[in-house]
Design a protein around this motif. Structure first.
Motif, PDB file in Angstrom:
ATOM      1  N   PHE A  36     -53.515 -25.061  98.799  1.00  0.00           N
ATOM      2  CA  PHE A  36     -52.087 -25.039  99.148  1.00  0.00           C
ATOM      3  C   PHE A  36     -51.382 -25.197  97.777  1.00  0.00           C
ATOM      4  CE2 PHE A  36     -54.184 -26.786 102.921  1.00  0.00           C
ATOM      5  CZ  PHE A  36     -53.751 -26.027 103.888  1.00  0.00           C
ATOM      6  N   PRO A  37     -51.558 -25.370  96.943  1.00  0.00           N
ATOM      7  CA  PRO A  37     -50.743 -25.609  95.615  1.00  0.00           C
ATOM      8  C   PRO A  37     -50.375 -24.137  94.963  1.00  0.00           C
ATOM      9  CG  PRO A  37     -52.481 -27.112  95.190  1.00  0.00           C
ATOM     10  CD  PRO A  37     -52.840 -26.389  96.480  1.00  0.00           C
ATOM     11  N   PRO A  38     -49.406 -23.979  94.434  1.00  0.00           N
ATOM     12  CA  PRO A  38     -48.962 -22.605  93.770  1.00  0.00           C
ATOM     13  C   PRO A  38     -49.693 -22.148  92.416  1.00  0.00           C
ATOM     14  CG  PRO A  38     -47.457 -24.226  92.958  1.00  0.00           C
ATOM     15  CD  PRO A  38     -48.537 -25.263  93.895  1.00  0.00           C
ATOM     16  N   MET A  39     -50.962 -21.839  92.821  1.00  0.00           N
ATOM     17  CA  MET A  39     -51.919 -21.612  91.908  1.00  0.00           C
ATOM     18  C   MET A  39     -53.229 -21.058  92.628  1.00  0.00           C
ATOM     19  SD  MET A  39     -53.412 -25.191  90.895  1.00  0.00           S
ATOM     20  CE  MET A  39     -54.719 -24.201  89.262  1.00  0.00           C
ATOM     21  N   PHE A  40     -54.001 -20.336  91.500  1.00  0.00           N
ATOM     22  CA  PHE A  40     -55.145 -19.828  92.039  1.00  0.00           C
ATOM     23  C   PHE A  40     -56.064 -20.466  91.353  1.00  0.00           C
ATOM     24  CE2 PHE A  40     -52.764 -15.640  92.322  1.00  0.00           C
ATOM     25  CZ  PHE A  40     -52.980 -15.341  93.454  1.00  0.00           C
ATOM     26  N   ALA A  41     -57.494 -20.680  91.993  1.00  0.00           N
ATOM     27  CA  ALA A  41     -58.448 -21.405  91.454  1.00  0.00           C
ATOM     28  C   ALA A  41     -58.951 -21.139  89.903  1.00  0.00           C
ATOM     29  CB  ALA A  41     -59.765 -20.995  92.302  1.00  0.00           C
ATOM     30  N   LEU A  42     -58.867 -21.863  89.148  1.00  0.00           N
ATOM     31  CA  LEU A  42     -59.201 -21.835  87.758  1.00  0.00           C
ATOM     32  C   LEU A  42     -60.742 -21.166  87.302  1.00  0.00           C
ATOM     33  CD1 LEU A  42     -58.163 -25.343  85.924  1.00  0.00           C
ATOM     34  CD2 LEU A  42     -56.705 -23.196  86.605  1.00  0.00           C
ATOM     35  N   GLN A  43     -60.657 -20.315  86.575  1.00  0.00           N
ATOM     36  CA  GLN A  43     -62.030 -19.561  86.268  1.00  0.00           C
ATOM     37  C   GLN A  43     -62.791 -19.952  85.225  1.00  0.00           C
ATOM     38  OE1 GLN A  43     -62.634 -17.075  88.629  1.00  0.00           O
ATOM     39  NE2 GLN A  43     -61.092 -17.839  89.498  1.00  0.00           N
ATOM     40  N   ASN A  44     -62.113 -20.827  84.444  1.00  0.00           N
ATOM     41  CA  ASN A  44     -63.124 -21.255  82.996  1.00  0.00           C
ATOM     42  C   ASN A  44     -62.251 -22.625  82.337  1.00  0.00           C
ATOM     43  OD1 ASN A  44     -60.724 -20.364  81.370  1.00  0.00           O
ATOM     44  ND2 ASN A  44     -61.650 -18.301  81.802  1.00  0.00           N
ATOM     45  N   VAL A  45     -62.858 -23.076  81.380  1.00  0.00           N
ATOM     46  CA  VAL A  45     -62.208 -24.431  81.043  1.00  0.00           C
ATOM     47  C   VAL A  45     -61.209 -23.995  80.316  1.00  0.00           C
ATOM     48  CG1 VAL A  45     -62.966 -26.380  79.241  1.00  0.00           C
ATOM     49  CG2 VAL A  45     -64.735 -25.515  80.848  1.00  0.00           C
ATOM     50  N   GLU A  46     -61.141 -22.870  79.483  1.00  0.00           N
ATOM     51  CA  GLU A  46     -59.650 -22.413  78.586  1.00  0.00           C
ATOM     52  C   GLU A  46     -58.539 -22.434  79.637  1.00  0.00           C
ATOM     53  OE1 GLU A  46     -63.057 -21.656  76.643  1.00  0.00           O
ATOM     54  OE2 GLU A  46     -62.697 -21.115  78.579  1.00  0.00           O
ATOM     55  N   GLN A  47     -58.615 -22.253  81.197  1.00  0.00           N
ATOM     56  CA  GLN A  47     -57.519 -22.284  81.737  1.00  0.00           C
ATOM     57  C   GLN A  47     -57.243 -23.571  82.187  1.00  0.00           C
ATOM     58  OE1 GLN A  47     -58.683 -19.697  85.203  1.00  0.00           O
ATOM     59  NE2 GLN A  47     -57.985 -17.959  84.154  1.00  0.00           N
ATOM     60  N   ALA A  48     -58.347 -24.454  82.166  1.00  0.00           N
ATOM     61  CA  ALA A  48     -57.822 -25.855  82.582  1.00  0.00           C
ATOM     62  C   ALA A  48     -57.092 -26.565  81.407  1.00  0.00           C
ATOM     63  CB  ALA A  48     -59.215 -26.649  82.620  1.00  0.00           C
ATOM     64  N   GLN A  49     -57.571 -25.982  80.003  1.00  0.00           N
ATOM     65  CA  GLN A  49     -56.862 -26.661  78.998  1.00  0.00           C
ATOM     66  C   GLN A  49     -55.356 -26.217  78.984  1.00  0.00           C
ATOM     67  OE1 GLN A  49     -59.249 -25.022  76.015  1.00  0.00           O
ATOM     68  NE2 GLN A  49     -60.614 -26.916  75.692  1.00  0.00           N
ATOM     69  N   ALA A  50     -55.154 -24.872  79.250  1.00  0.00           N
ATOM     70  CA  ALA A  50     -53.757 -24.506  79.421  1.00  0.00           C
ATOM     71  C   ALA A  50     -52.906 -25.251  80.348  1.00  0.00           C
ATOM     72  CB  ALA A  50     -53.696 -22.807  79.718  1.00  0.00           C
TER      73      ALA A  50
END
Length: 200
Positions: A36-50
């Motif tokens: 439901f949030p305005p985002m796609f599932a993260l693909q890696n830890v780098e995206q989590a850091q961002a």
């Protein structure tokens, strides 16, 4: 607004740190959490850091929701004019009142920091989110259809509001004006008298 450290009966709410990247990745890589949030599932830890950096540097509040040490959810509050409250929790925390506990604590902190009112929206297919809004004292105001980004799908949202420093019947009309497809639904009986949405 400032993200502080909050304690509730069962939770610690605190600012995210770079060390939370692994936990954020585990949380937001799941389609169930990012449906439901305005985002796609993260693909890696780098995206989590961002994701962490964007929310820590942002102008609003962003709290890590911790039940047993590592973050297992978040609560955000965007700056005005909408003062939009958002939240997401890992599946393991759902159905136990944690979302209400966390969102209620952030709402109270917003009031203490002088925020005049809060809004929150939920997809009509996400009824548990609307239940959280009602449990923290928010009231339904209106519904609208938005082409939800970045997923580019039409979504019907219901907007709820909680006023702190304004008359209880004052309604934020930003989404109503922004989205031509808007309407009132018989939700919670708020508009049972058929009145319209006041101007901002």
């Amino acid at each position: 607004m400032k993200t502080t450290v909050l304690h509730t009966q069962r939770l610690l709410l605190r600012p995210f740190t770079p060390e939370d990247a692994g936990a954020v990745y585990r949380l937001l890589k799941e389609e169930e959490t990012t449906r439901f949030p305005p985002m796609f599932a993260l693909q890696n830890v780098e995206q989590a850091q961002a994701w962490i950096e964007a929310h820590v540097r942002g102008p609003g509040m962003c709290f890590a929701v911790c039940a047993d040490g590592a973050p297992a959810g978040y609560v955000t509050l965007s700056p005005g004019p909408a003062w939009d409250l958002g939240y997401a929790l890992a599946p393991k925390l759902r159905g136990k009142g944690f979302a209400t506990e966390a969102a209620g604590a952030v709402a109270e902190e917003a009031r203490r920091q002088g925020v005049p009112y809060l809004t929150a929206t939920h997809d009509v297919n996400n009824l548990p989110s609307g239940a959280v809004m009602r449990r923290i004292g928010m009231m339904y105001r209106y519904s609208y259809i938005e082409q939800w980004q970045p997923k580019n799908v039409p979504v019907t949202f219901r907007m709820y509001q909680l006023n702190f420093a304004l008359p209880s019947d004052w309604t934020y009309s930003g989404y109503w004006k922004q989205h031509p497809r808007h309407f009132l639904e018989p939700v919670d009986g708020f508009f049972e008298n058929g009145t319209g949405v006041p101007d901002q």
